[in-house]
Design a protein around this motif. Sequence first.
Motif, PDB file in Angstrom:
ATOM      1  N   GLU A  26      45.413  38.148   4.554  1.00 25.57           N
ATOM      2  CA  GLU A  26      44.376  37.293   5.140  1.00 25.57           C
ATOM      3  C   GLU A  26      44.884  36.608   6.407  1.00 25.57           C
ATOM      4  O   GLU A  26      44.197  36.593   7.431  1.00 25.57           O
ATOM      5  CB  GLU A  26      43.945  36.244   4.118  1.00 25.57           C
ATOM      6  CG  GLU A  26      42.918  35.277   4.619  1.00 25.57           C
ATOM      7  CD  GLU A  26      42.620  34.185   3.607  1.00 25.57           C
ATOM      8  OE1 GLU A  26      42.200  33.108   4.048  1.00 25.57           O
ATOM      9  OE2 GLU A  26      42.797  34.399   2.391  1.00 25.57           O
ATOM     10  N   SER A  27      46.091  36.058   6.359  1.00 25.50           N
ATOM     11  CA  SER A  27      46.668  35.385   7.527  1.00 25.50           C
ATOM     12  C   SER A  27      46.867  36.351   8.690  1.00 25.50           C
ATOM     13  O   SER A  27      46.562  36.031   9.841  1.00 25.50           O
ATOM     14  CB  SER A  27      48.010  34.744   7.157  1.00 25.50           C
ATOM     15  OG  SER A  27      47.823  33.750   6.188  1.00 25.50           O
ATOM     16  N   TYR A  28      47.378  37.533   8.382  1.00 21.66           N
ATOM     17  CA  TYR A  28      47.581  38.552   9.411  1.00 21.66           C
ATOM     18  C   TYR A  28      46.256  38.907  10.082  1.00 21.66           C
ATOM     19  O   TYR A  28      46.144  38.946  11.306  1.00 21.66           O
ATOM     20  CB  TYR A  28      48.214  39.809   8.796  1.00 21.66           C
ATOM     21  CG  TYR A  28      48.283  40.973   9.749  1.00 21.66           C
ATOM     22  CD1 TYR A  28      49.349  41.103  10.631  1.00 21.66           C
ATOM     23  CD2 TYR A  28      47.268  41.933   9.777  1.00 21.66           C
ATOM     24  CE1 TYR A  28      49.410  42.169  11.524  1.00 21.66           C
ATOM     25  CE2 TYR A  28      47.322  42.991  10.664  1.00 21.66           C
ATOM     26  CZ  TYR A  28      48.391  43.112  11.530  1.00 21.66           C
ATOM     27  OH  TYR A  28      48.433  44.163  12.420  1.00 21.66           O
ATOM     28  N   LEU A  29      45.241  39.162   9.270  1.00 19.56           N
ATOM     29  CA  LEU A  29      43.945  39.570   9.801  1.00 19.56           C
ATOM     30  C   LEU A  29      43.296  38.454  10.623  1.00 19.56           C
ATOM     31  O   LEU A  29      42.736  38.714  11.688  1.00 19.56           O
ATOM     32  CB  LEU A  29      43.034  40.001   8.654  1.00 19.56           C
ATOM     33  CG  LEU A  29      41.815  40.812   9.004  1.00 19.56           C
ATOM     34  CD1 LEU A  29      42.163  42.022   9.859  1.00 19.56           C
ATOM     35  CD2 LEU A  29      41.114  41.256   7.729  1.00 19.56           C
ATOM     36  N   CYS A  30      43.399  37.217  10.158  1.00 24.76           N
ATOM     37  CA  CYS A  30      42.854  36.083  10.927  1.00 24.76           C
ATOM     38  C   CYS A  30      43.512  36.009  12.308  1.00 24.76           C
ATOM     39  O   CYS A  30      42.825  35.802  13.318  1.00 24.76           O
ATOM     40  CB  CYS A  30      43.064  34.773  10.180  1.00 24.76           C
ATOM     41  SG  CYS A  30      41.921  34.518   8.820  1.00 24.76           S
ATOM     42  N   ALA A  31      44.820  36.196  12.359  1.00 24.05           N
ATOM     43  CA  ALA A  31      45.533  36.146  13.643  1.00 24.05           C
ATOM     44  C   ALA A  31      45.090  37.281  14.564  1.00 24.05           C
ATOM     45  O   ALA A  31      44.858  37.074  15.756  1.00 24.05           O
ATOM     46  CB  ALA A  31      47.042  36.203  13.408  1.00 24.05           C
ATOM     47  N   ALA A  36      41.667  39.147  19.177  1.00 26.59           N
ATOM     48  CA  ALA A  36      40.626  40.074  19.650  1.00 26.59           C
ATOM     49  C   ALA A  36      39.383  39.342  20.153  1.00 26.59           C
ATOM     50  O   ALA A  36      38.423  39.978  20.545  1.00 26.59           O
ATOM     51  CB  ALA A  36      40.250  41.055  18.539  1.00 26.59           C
ATOM     52  N   GLY A  37      39.413  38.022  20.118  1.00 20.65           N
ATOM     53  CA  GLY A  37      38.307  37.254  20.674  1.00 20.65           C
ATOM     54  C   GLY A  37      37.274  36.757  19.687  1.00 20.65           C
ATOM     55  O   GLY A  37      36.234  36.242  20.089  1.00 20.65           O
ATOM     56  N   TYR A  38      37.551  36.889  18.402  1.00 20.73           N
ATOM     57  CA  TYR A  38      36.640  36.328  17.408  1.00 20.73           C
ATOM     58  C   TYR A  38      36.972  34.849  17.292  1.00 20.73           C
ATOM     59  O   TYR A  38      37.995  34.456  16.745  1.00 20.73           O
ATOM     60  CB  TYR A  38      36.781  37.045  16.060  1.00 20.73           C
ATOM     61  CG  TYR A  38      36.188  38.429  16.110  1.00 20.73           C
ATOM     62  CD1 TYR A  38      34.861  38.631  15.767  1.00 20.73           C
ATOM     63  CD2 TYR A  38      36.940  39.519  16.524  1.00 20.73           C
ATOM     64  CE1 TYR A  38      34.296  39.895  15.841  1.00 20.73           C
ATOM     65  CE2 TYR A  38      36.377  40.781  16.602  1.00 20.73           C
ATOM     66  CZ  TYR A  38      35.060  40.949  16.257  1.00 20.73           C
ATOM     67  OH  TYR A  38      34.503  42.196  16.333  1.00 20.73           O
ATOM     68  N   GLY A  39      36.097  34.025  17.847  1.00 20.00           N
ATOM     69  CA  GLY A  39      36.369  32.603  17.941  1.00 20.00           C
ATOM     70  C   GLY A  39      36.399  31.886  16.615  1.00 20.00           C
ATOM     71  O   GLY A  39      37.145  30.942  16.425  1.00 20.00           O
ATOM     72  N   ALA A  40      35.588  32.297  15.689  1.00 24.80           N
ATOM     73  CA  ALA A  40      35.519  31.613  14.407  1.00 24.80           C
ATOM     74  C   ALA A  40      35.701  32.627  13.288  1.00 24.80           C
ATOM     75  O   ALA A  40      34.937  33.580  13.183  1.00 24.80           O
ATOM     76  CB  ALA A  40      34.180  30.904  14.255  1.00 24.80           C
ATOM     77  N   VAL A  41      36.732  32.435  12.493  1.00 17.75           N
ATOM     78  CA  VAL A  41      36.957  33.288  11.333  1.00 17.75           C
ATOM     79  C   VAL A  41      36.863  32.383  10.112  1.00 17.75           C
ATOM     80  O   VAL A  41      37.739  31.559   9.880  1.00 17.75           O
ATOM     81  CB  VAL A  41      38.323  34.006  11.381  1.00 17.75           C
ATOM     82  CG1 VAL A  41      38.521  34.857  10.137  1.00 17.75           C
ATOM     83  CG2 VAL A  41      38.453  34.860  12.635  1.00 17.75           C
TER      84      VAL A  41
END
Length: 168
Positions: A26-31, A36-41
Amino acid sequence: MTVPEFNRCAIIRVARSGRVDERAAESYLCARLAEAGYGAVNTDVVAESIADIRETVGRVLSTPPGVLIVLGGTGPGRKDVTPEAIEPLLHKRFDGFSVLFHLYSHQSAGLPGMLSRAFAGTIDDTIVIALPGNLSAVVDAWTHILSHHLSDDLGQCTLRRVVSSART
């Protein structure tokens, strides 16, 4: 139907108690998504139950993100119920995603990589991706598939481009 915001992403982690590496993926993917420009995860954790997974997916989709990624519950075990919970909700399924995921997983993990039931599709205009919850599988998926298909390069034929152009 509410139109999703493509700069928003949600992650649902299907929790399995006792797993040390649950949060690493989860942490890896959020980073990576932030890069990649996804402002809010937005992240949620849900128990391994069809009803709980469906309820959480429904709640997340009430304010639809452009992308929903579900981590965990895609294995062959009795408690792995993510596909059973979500696949009936899909409007479109992208079978090529599963094929590529298995190819790359097999290259890095060997035969266990073929046991995953990872999938991708859409619910309304939200891209939905289900992956194993372990870090190596998420790294494979991001490196070889998702980093390309979730990029904002609308000049390429990607999941993001196809789904976002279908809304117009």
